[in-house]
Design an enzyme around this catalytic site. Structure first.
Site, PDB file in Angstrom:
ATOM      1  N   SER A  68       0.786  -1.239   0.000  1.00 50.87           N
ATOM      2  CA  SER A  68       0.000   0.000   0.000  1.00 50.87           C
ATOM      3  C   SER A  68       0.815   1.285   0.000  1.00 50.87           C
ATOM      4  O   SER A  68       0.244   2.380  -0.035  1.00 50.87           O
ATOM      5  CB  SER A  68      -0.971   0.015   1.187  1.00 50.87           C
ATOM      6  OG  SER A  68      -2.098  -0.788   0.914  1.00 50.87           O
ATOM      7  N   LYS A  71      -0.054   3.756  -2.671  1.00 47.01           N
ATOM      8  CA  LYS A  71      -1.068   4.817  -2.601  1.00 47.01           C
ATOM      9  C   LYS A  71      -0.466   6.217  -2.556  1.00 47.01           C
ATOM     10  O   LYS A  71      -1.177   7.202  -2.773  1.00 47.01           O
ATOM     11  CB  LYS A  71      -1.996   4.574  -1.403  1.00 47.01           C
ATOM     12  CG  LYS A  71      -2.839   3.297  -1.543  1.00 47.01           C
ATOM     13  CD  LYS A  71      -3.790   3.120  -0.371  1.00 47.01           C
ATOM     14  CE  LYS A  71      -4.707   1.913  -0.557  1.00 47.01           C
ATOM     15  NZ  LYS A  71      -4.068   0.637  -0.217  1.00 47.01           N
ATOM     16  N   SER A 132      -6.119   3.503   4.569  1.00 46.90           N
ATOM     17  CA  SER A 132      -5.615   2.706   3.452  1.00 46.90           C
ATOM     18  C   SER A 132      -6.731   1.948   2.738  1.00 46.90           C
ATOM     19  O   SER A 132      -6.540   0.823   2.271  1.00 46.90           O
ATOM     20  CB  SER A 132      -4.533   1.718   3.934  1.00 46.90           C
ATOM     21  OG  SER A 132      -3.742   1.288   2.849  1.00 46.90           O
TER      22      SER A 132
END
Length: 453
Positions: A68, A71, A132
């Site tokens: 993640s 992102k 997230s």
């Protein structure tokens, strides 16, 4: 002394035992010598945020899974689209079938979205940056790129624009494509996962903070309620447990993005500011002794931050309006004056290791595009005209790790100290005549010298 076969075998066994016991300590000492921090991760890096100066590095160029931390690129492209007026914070979005289905998976990081719901860009951004949320990240990809497939192309193009070489984006979330239930972006594999090197991740974070520092206003929020005051209200606790007030709260930490998948392991891009210096750290596939896979990334990050803040500081190496002796003027043609002084527009600052203030040598780099073939400026020239930049070179005996993008971020503009107006036709004519007579005189002088040589 006579040694029997039996006593010789006993001696060998004892020696082997001693070597076996000592071996781990030898390996540990070797590892400590090569990595004094003992960072337990596949890769790690620490940089100073204003210049991109690398303060620590371990295996920083191997491409690994980023989960993640992906992102951060999704955030960058959204903030860029908002800056360009292509997207607005209060713009509404209704989930596509794809986004709706992914958002319902609570075993992934998510805020469940209603199929008939309507959400602002700001709500989706906060869900992604704080919690997230993967469905929210795909929603943002659709808002900015029209589709996640097109958005992935934008991600890879932006990485190249940033000078990032070791990067492969296959989706907007950082999930393994198999978690996207067969709806992964076109042109990507079913088991693909986003990959970058530690240097590349740090470069992404560096650019994100440099161009859109407002991202920290959201990334630093420890807790928030999604859709507060509605039946869909969800408590979002930031996955960055190093934010002050959370379980691993650490001084100065205000970002940036965690990541975890089985493939990537425990990952974290952190940033913290203390005493006017901001540090960015990245740990990839951090390991620990406990059963909780999320903890090691914070333990290893704390080592990096403590090292950086304890051993480095941003110092003014050279003041504003600094001039290098013997190199502080440039020749000028067609001007009332035949030269112009140059100096630095701002002081030159650099994160340096304590005690190394005097191991950097200044260097001018002139912009050849504004000089003629003889290295001259052409009048008229305004005061403050940029003619290049001044940077520094490390001359110490220690290891210099350079800068994340391979180009020195420690540089300041070189500008002209005063104005040089263009000379009028009479002055230029007289100079021309003077030049002709000067050439004639030089010729006569040379000829006379030849007679008596």
């Amino acid at each position: 002394m006579h040694m029997t076969k039996k006593s010789f075998l006993a001696f060998i066994m004892t020696l082997t035992l001693i070597i076996g016991i000592a071996s781990p300590f030898t390996q540990k000492a070797f590892a400590a010598e090569n990595d004094p921090l003992g960072i337990n991760a596949s890769a790690a890096i620490a940089i100073e945020a204003s210049t991109g100066k690398i303060l620590y590095g371990k295996n920083i160029d191997e491409k690994l899974g980023i989960a993640s931390m992906t992102k951060m690129m999704t955030e960058y492209l959204l903030l860029e689209a908002i800056e360009e007026g292509k997207v607005s914070w209060d713009q509404k979005y209704k989930p596509s079938d794809y986004v709706y289905k992914i958002s319902q998976h609570t075993n992934l990081s998510n805020v469940p979205l209603r199929k008939d719901g309507s959400y602002t860009v700001r709500e989706l951004f906060e869900a992604m940056a704080i919690y997230s949320a993967n469905g929210a990240a795909i929603a943002i990809a659709e808002i900015v790129g029209g589709s996640e497939t097109n958005f992935v192309k934008m991600m890879n193009e932006k990485a190249k624009e940033m000078g990032i070489k070791n990067a492969k984006f296959v989706n907007a979330t950082g999930l393994n494509n198999r978690d996207l239930q067969g709806m992964h972006p076109e042109g990507t594999g079913e088991d693909d996962e986003n990959e970058m090197s530690a240097r590349a991740v740090a470069t992404l974070a560096y650019n994100l903070l440099k161009n859109y520092p407002e991202v920290l206003e959201t990334a630093s929020i420890p807790k928030k309620v999604f859709q507060e005051g509605t039946d869909d209200a969800i408590n979002m606790e930031n996955w960055n447990w190093m934010l002050p007030g959370l379980v691993f709260g650490t001084e100065g930490v205000d970002g940036l993005k965690t990541g975890y998948t089985e493939y990537a392991g425990s990952c974290f891009t952190a940033t913290a500011e203390r005493n006017g210096m901001r540090i960015i750290t990245v740990v990839m596939n951090a390991k620990g002794n406990g059963s909780n896979p999320y903890v090691p990334r914070f333990e290893e990050t704390r080592k990096l931050l403590n090292y950086a803040f304890s051993n480095f500081s941003v110092e003014e190496l050279f003041p504003k309006e600094y001039q290098i002796k013997g190199e502080s003027t440039l020749p000028v043609v067609k001007g009332k004056e035949k030269k112009v002084s140059i100096y630095t527009k701002e002081p030159l600052l650099l994160a340096i290791k304590r005690g190394e203030n005097d191991v950097y040598k200044e260097k001018y780099v002139l912009d050849e595009k504004i000089l003629n073939e003889k290295g001259e400026l052409t009048a008229p020239i305004k005061k403050g005209t940029k003619v290049g930049y001044m940077t520094v070179e490390y001359t110490g005996k220690g290891e210099d790790l350079g800068f994340i993008n391979g180009v020195s971020g420690a540089k300041v503009d070189l500008v002209t100290k005063n104005t040089v107006e263009k000379a009028n036709w009479f002055i230029l004519t007289m100079r021309g005549i003077g030049g002709i007579f000067g050439d004639i005189w030089d010729g006569i002088t040379g000829m006379v010298k030849g007679w008596f040589s």
